[in-house]
Design a protein around this motif. Structure first.
Motif, short mmCIF file in Angstrom:
data_model
loop_
_atom_site.label_atom_id
_atom_site.label_comp_id
_atom_site.label_asym_id
_atom_site.label_seq_id
_atom_site.Cartn_x
_atom_site.Cartn_y
_atom_site.Cartn_z
N UNK A 107 45.98 36.79 43.97
CA UNK A 107 44.80 37.60 44.24
C UNK A 107 45.46 39.21 44.05
N UNK A 108 44.66 40.05 43.51
CA UNK A 108 45.24 41.52 43.52
C UNK A 108 44.04 42.38 44.39
N UNK A 109 44.75 43.32 44.77
CA UNK A 109 43.79 44.50 45.33
C UNK A 109 43.75 45.67 44.63
N UNK A 136 40.36 42.02 44.56
CA UNK A 136 39.67 42.73 45.59
C UNK A 136 39.46 44.12 45.34
N UNK A 137 38.35 44.18 44.97
CA UNK A 137 37.89 46.01 44.54
C UNK A 137 37.52 46.46 45.77
N UNK A 197 35.62 40.54 44.25
CA UNK A 197 35.30 40.63 45.43
C UNK A 197 35.30 41.94 46.07
N UNK A 198 34.12 42.51 46.29
CA UNK A 198 33.84 43.78 46.71
C UNK A 198 34.13 44.03 48.37
N UNK A 240 38.59 43.57 56.07
CA UNK A 240 39.48 44.72 55.54
C UNK A 240 40.04 44.03 54.21
N UNK A 241 40.38 44.92 53.26
CA UNK A 241 40.95 44.39 51.94
C UNK A 241 42.38 43.54 52.03
N UNK A 242 43.00 43.66 52.96
CA UNK A 242 44.26 42.70 53.08
C UNK A 242 44.11 41.58 53.39
#
Ligand SMILES: NC(=O)C[C@H](N)C(=O)O
Length: 342
Positions: free
Chosen positions: A230-232, A256-257, A284-285, A314-316
């Motif tokens: 999964x990237x961010x 994850x946008x 994923x927003x 949070x994004x992480x």
């Protein structure tokens, strides 16, 4: 690698396993003076030396220390995360331990804590701690943080509360906590507040969790061999779609946008999200503001685009929850439910 039992062991003290992984709590200054500074090397002091440096520990618990890694926490990969989770689950399953303390670098502590919170099926206390200053610094925070972490892990009231982060006298839930300052010893905060405080060496609780975790989580490290990639991607003015394409080409199963407030997607990227879905990449927003929920179908049509929103993660942490959800389902509606549940 397991090293020696670190304290002598009369009787009824709680038995706590200490798993050392490195970080600044295991750091030593390189600058030759004790002023807190960035001149130190992290991950050099051994687990046994850490324990020996805090004599009061032996009164609190019968500690058994082991050195699993000796790394800066920036070097945590998914493979190491899985290895740690397996080790912690194995220790928790042993009847001869009452709890686990993990010493860890602060930079990725929130990710490790959250992953354990979701994947280690136990009611025993699992507590992470670290330090913002190396042990050689004037007013090093590591020794007292370690003492407090062991005090929390050893206390019966800590059972069943999920994975905890003890730093600077506060007890945070792994669901919420984030590192919010790059230097100060009060570097950790939870948007909904800490669960409790360490008061005179004893945990005092002020609130509880409503979301599932550890034993009530549907995820179990025993059933997870690898994590899907999964990237961010972080938002800023003048975004480029190539970043999303690069993650998709690298094999990411979700991206994850990290949008602006509310997880906004710029007009010039809005057509990209359904394209990614058609390529089998779940979008994923999240939001870059650090607090507050991203609301489904507000300012972006998630139903039409097949995207999901993170709630207030949070994004992480959203990266890890998305990876875990993808071990169970590919369905966007089900993945959305996972984000709302946890
Ligand atoms: N304070 C710290 O522990 C920072 C260190 N770079 C780490 O995360 O390993």
């Amino acid at each position: 690698m397991t090293t020696a039992a670190s304290t002598s062991a009369p009787s009824a003290r709680p038995r706590i396993a200490l798993v050392a992984t490195g970080g600044t709590i295991a750091g030593a200054g390189t600058g030759g003076d004790a002023t807190p500074s960035a001149a130190y090397q992290s991950a050099v002091v051994t687990a046994d030396a850490l324990v020996a440096g805090v004599p009061g520990l032996a009164r609190l618990a019968d500690l058994r220390a082991e050195q699993l890694f000796q790394i800066d926490s920036a070097d945590f990969t998914d493979e190491r995360l899985l290895q740690l989770a397996r080790r912690v689950a194995a220790l928790c399953a042993q009847p001869d331990f009452d709890g686990v303390v993990i010493t860890h670098g602060t930079d990725t502590m929130e990710e490790t804590a959250y992953f354990l919170h979701l994947t280690v099926p136990t009611d025993k206390p699992v507590v992470l701690t670290g330090a913002m200053r190396p042990g050689t610094a004037l007013a090093a925070d590591g020794p007292v943080n370690l003492l407090h972490a062991v005090a929390v892990a050893a206390h019966p009231s800590s059972a069943g509360r999920g994975v905890l982060v003890v730093m600077n006298e506060q007890i945070h839930s792994a669901r919420d906590v984030a590192k919010v300052h790059a230097m100060r010893v009060d570097a950790f905060a939870s948007p909904h507040g800490a669960l409790g405080l360490v008061v005179e060496g004893t945990p005092r609780w002020y609130r509880g969790l409503t979301r599932p975790h550890t034993r009530t989580s549907e995820f179990d490290i025993a059933a997870i061999d690898t994590l899907p990639l999964v990237g961010v991607v972080a938002s800023h003015g003048n975004m480029r779609r190539e970043l999303y394409d690069a993650w998709a080409s690298a094999g990411a199963r979700a991206i994850v946008h990290v949008g602006f407030g509310g997880g906004t997607v710029p007009a010039y990227l809005q057509a990209l999200l359904p394209e990614l879905r058609d390529r089998g990449v779940q979008v994923v927003r999240a939001a870059r503001v650090g607090d507050g929920p991203v609301i489904r179908n507000a300012n972006y049509d998630d139903d039409a685009a097949g995207s999901v929103v993170v709630d207030d993660q949070n994004p992480q942490r959203a990266r890890l929850l998305a990876a875990l959800a993808l071990t169970r389902t590919q369905d966007a509606c089900e993945i959305q439910q996972v984000f709302w549940r946890y």
